[in-house]
Design a protein around this motif. Structure first.
Motif, short mmCIF file in Angstrom:
data_model
loop_
_atom_site.label_atom_id
_atom_site.label_comp_id
_atom_site.label_asym_id
_atom_site.label_seq_id
_atom_site.Cartn_x
_atom_site.Cartn_y
_atom_site.Cartn_z
N TYR B 71 48.61 -11.65 84.57
CA TYR B 71 49.94 -12.14 84.21
C TYR B 71 50.08 -13.59 84.60
O TYR B 71 49.29 -14.12 85.37
CB TYR B 71 51.05 -11.33 84.87
CG TYR B 71 51.08 -11.42 86.38
CD1 TYR B 71 50.50 -10.43 87.17
CD2 TYR B 71 51.70 -12.48 87.03
CE1 TYR B 71 50.52 -10.51 88.54
CE2 TYR B 71 51.73 -12.58 88.41
CZ TYR B 71 51.14 -11.58 89.16
OH TYR B 71 51.15 -11.65 90.52
N GLN B 73 53.56 -16.25 85.63
CA GLN B 73 54.97 -16.10 85.98
C GLN B 73 55.67 -17.45 86.06
O GLN B 73 55.11 -18.41 86.58
CB GLN B 73 55.05 -15.40 87.34
CG GLN B 73 56.46 -15.18 87.84
CD GLN B 73 56.50 -14.08 88.87
OE1 GLN B 73 56.36 -12.91 88.53
NE2 GLN B 73 56.67 -14.48 90.12
N THR B 74 56.90 -17.50 85.55
CA THR B 74 57.75 -18.67 85.71
C THR B 74 58.98 -18.21 86.48
O THR B 74 59.07 -17.04 86.86
CB THR B 74 58.20 -19.24 84.35
OG1 THR B 74 59.16 -18.35 83.78
CG2 THR B 74 57.02 -19.37 83.41
N ALA B 75 59.93 -19.11 86.68
CA ALA B 75 61.15 -18.71 87.39
C ALA B 75 61.95 -17.70 86.57
O ALA B 75 62.69 -16.89 87.11
CB ALA B 75 61.99 -19.94 87.69
N GLN B 76 61.80 -17.77 85.25
CA GLN B 76 62.63 -16.94 84.38
C GLN B 76 62.00 -15.62 84.00
O GLN B 76 62.70 -14.64 83.75
CB GLN B 76 62.93 -17.69 83.06
CG GLN B 76 63.48 -19.10 83.25
CD GLN B 76 64.75 -19.08 84.06
OE1 GLN B 76 65.53 -18.12 84.00
NE2 GLN B 76 64.94 -20.11 84.87
N TYR B 77 60.66 -15.58 83.88
CA TYR B 77 60.06 -14.35 83.39
C TYR B 77 58.61 -14.24 83.82
O TYR B 77 58.01 -15.17 84.34
CB TYR B 77 60.15 -14.28 81.86
CG TYR B 77 59.31 -15.32 81.14
CD1 TYR B 77 59.82 -16.59 80.85
CD2 TYR B 77 57.99 -15.05 80.76
CE1 TYR B 77 59.05 -17.54 80.22
CE2 TYR B 77 57.22 -16.00 80.13
CZ TYR B 77 57.76 -17.24 79.86
OH TYR B 77 57.00 -18.19 79.23
N GLN B 78 58.06 -13.07 83.58
CA GLN B 78 56.67 -12.81 83.89
C GLN B 78 56.03 -12.28 82.60
O GLN B 78 56.60 -11.42 81.92
CB GLN B 78 56.60 -11.74 84.97
CG GLN B 78 55.26 -11.58 85.63
CD GLN B 78 55.33 -10.58 86.77
OE1 GLN B 78 56.35 -9.90 86.93
NE2 GLN B 78 54.27 -10.47 87.53
N SER B 93 56.67 -9.19 78.26
CA SER B 93 57.42 -10.05 79.18
C SER B 93 58.45 -9.20 79.92
O SER B 93 59.02 -8.26 79.36
CB SER B 93 58.11 -11.19 78.42
OG SER B 93 59.05 -10.66 77.52
N PRO B 96 60.80 -11.69 86.53
CA PRO B 96 59.74 -12.03 87.49
C PRO B 96 59.52 -10.94 88.53
O PRO B 96 60.40 -10.12 88.78
CB PRO B 96 60.27 -13.31 88.16
CG PRO B 96 61.30 -13.85 87.24
CD PRO B 96 61.88 -12.68 86.52
N ASN B 97 58.35 -10.95 89.13
CA ASN B 97 57.98 -10.04 90.22
C ASN B 97 58.02 -8.56 89.85
O ASN B 97 58.35 -7.72 90.68
CB ASN B 97 58.88 -10.28 91.44
CG ASN B 97 58.78 -11.71 91.93
OD1 ASN B 97 57.68 -12.24 92.09
ND2 ASN B 97 59.92 -12.37 92.10
N THR B 98 57.68 -8.28 88.61
CA THR B 98 57.57 -6.88 88.20
C THR B 98 56.15 -6.41 88.44
O THR B 98 55.21 -7.04 87.96
CB THR B 98 57.92 -6.72 86.71
OG1 THR B 98 59.19 -7.31 86.46
CG2 THR B 98 57.94 -5.26 86.30
#
Lengths: 187, 146
Positions: B71, B73-78, B93, B96-98
Motif C-alpha cells: 500500500y 498512504q497519504t494524509a487523506q487515504y490509503q 482505497s 488511512p491506517n486501515t
C-alpha cells in the motif's frame, strides 16, 4: 526442514480437502458425453483432439486464478517449481490424483505422469478411435493456465492408460516467456 | 477485526485495461472521459510505482524477489494493492491506517474466481458487468465496514 516438494504435496492435499467435490461418475459420464458429441460433430479424430485441447485452453485461462486464489501460491522461481506445482498441487486439487514430474530432453521440457485419471473411468477406446487423445482437454488446461502466467508452452498427450500404457503422460515444452507489457507502452 | 471501510475498488488486467471500478463512498464521476482518465492514471501509477520501488531497493533483488507493493498512504487515504501471478491487479482505497486489507483483497480475488470466472457468459479480460459479483462484493464490503 521440509523439502519444497513435500510442502507442495501437503498444499495440494490441504487445498483438495477444501474443494467442493462432484461425483466422479457424473464427471466421467459428462466428459464422455462431451467427447462422443465432438466425434459425432466432427467425425475426424484429429479435429476432435484439437477441439478438446482448445476447450481445455479456455478452461485453463480461468482455472489458473482459482489455483492462485485457493493455494496462495504467488509465483514459481523456475520451470522445475512450475512443473511440480502442476503435478503436486494442481492435479491433486482439481482431479484428486497424485502426479509425478519427470524431466525431459532439456531444461525446457518435462512430463507430468499420472494414474487414475477420473475422466477415463469406465472408458474403453475402440480400435477405430486408437488415435483419439481422449484426455486432451488436460493438455489444453495446462497450456491455458501457463499462458496466463506468461509462459507459452506446447503440450502433448504422450501416453495414455486408455491405450494400454501403465501411466498417462503429458509432455510439456516451454517455448517462450512473455515479457511484461501493457497497452500504451508503445505510444 | 477493526472495521475496514473500502471507498473504491479497482480491478485491472495485465494489459492495463480496467475490468472493474466501483465506488462505495461518494459519487461516481459523471463524466465518462474523466472516469477513463482515472482508470488509466491509476494503472499507470501502480505500474510506475512498482518499477520505481524495485529500482531504489537497497540491495540487488533477482527477478523473483521483486518487492510487492502492499500500500501507499497519504494524509487523506490509503491505497492498497495486490497483484496476482496471472497479472490481475486489485487496488482498493480506504481511510488511512486501515490494516488487514491484503486479506480483504484476497477475499475479493476469491469472489472474482467464484462469481466472474465461473460465469460462462463472461469473457476473460473484458469489463466485468455481473450482478452476482456486484452483490457479493457489496455484501463483503458492508461486512468488513463493521
Amino acid at each position: 526442514a521440509m523439502s519444497l516438494h513435500t510442502k507442495m504435496a501437503r498444499l495440494g492435499d490441504s487445498t483438495f480437502s477444501t474443494m467442493e467435490k462432484v461425483n466422479s461418475e457424473l464427471l466421467a459420464m459428462t466428459y464422455g458425453a462431451l467427447v462422443t458429441t465432438l466425434i459425432k460433430d466432427f467425425q475426424d479424430v484429429k479435429v476432435v483432439n484439437t477441439e478438446l485441447e482448445k476447450m481445455g485452453y479456455n478452461i485453463g485461462v480461468r482455472l489458473i486464478d482459482e489455483f492462485l486464489a485457493k493455494t496462495g501460491v504467488t509465483q514459481c522461481r523456475n520451470l522445475k517449481e512450475t512443473a511440480h506445482s502442476i503435478a503436486k498441487i494442481g492435479f491433486k486439487m482439481f482431479l484428486g490424483i497424485n502426479a509425478e514430474v519427470t524431466w525431459g530432453a532439456d531444461a525446457r521440457q518435462f512430463s507430468i505422469e499420472f494414474k487414475g485419471n477420473p475422466l477415463i473411468e469406465f472408458v474403453e477406446l475402440p480400435e477405430k478411435f486408437k488415435n483419439l487423445d481422449y484426455s486432451n482437454l488436460l493438455c489444453g488446461v495446462i497450456r491455458g493456465a501457463l499462458h496466463m502466467v506468461q509462459m507459452v508452452v506446447t503440450t502433448e498427450l504422450r501416453k495414455s492408460e486408455l491405450k494400454g500404457d501403465p501411466v498417462s503422460e503429458i509432455y510439456v515444452t516451454l517455448k517462450q516467456h512473455l515479457a511484461e507489457k501493457f497497452k500504451g507502452e508503445d505510444d | 477485526m477493526a472495521p475496514r471501510k473500502v471507498d473504491t475498488l479497482y480491478i485491472f488486467a495485465r494489459d492495463g485495461s480496467c475490468l472493474y471500478l466501483r465506488k462505495f463512498a461518494g459519487e461516481m464521476k459523471q463524466d465518462a472521459k474523466e472516469v477513463e482518465i482515472e482508470k488509466k492514471n491509476m494503472f499507470g501509477l501502480l505500474f510506475t510505482l512498482k518499477t520505481f520501488v524495485n529500482s531504489i531497493t537497497p540491495r540487488n533483488l533477482d527477478e523473483q524477489e521483486k518487492e510487492p507493493i502492499r500500500y501507499f498512504q497519504t494524509a487523506q487515504y490509503q491505497l492498497h494493492y495486490m497483484e496476482t501471478a496471472s497479472g490481475l491487479r486489485f487496488a482498493a482505497s480506504t481511510p488511512p491506517n486501515t490494516r488487514n486489507m491484503q486479506v480483504a483483497l484476497g477475499r475479493i480475488y476469491r469472489l472474482y474466481v467464484d462469481y466472474v470466472l465461473r460465469n460462462p457468459s463472461y469473457r476473460v479480460g473484458t469489463v466485468i458487468n455481473l450482478a452476482g459479483f456486484n452483490q457479493r462484493v457489496d455484501a463483503y464490503v458492508r461486512e468488513i465496514a463493521g
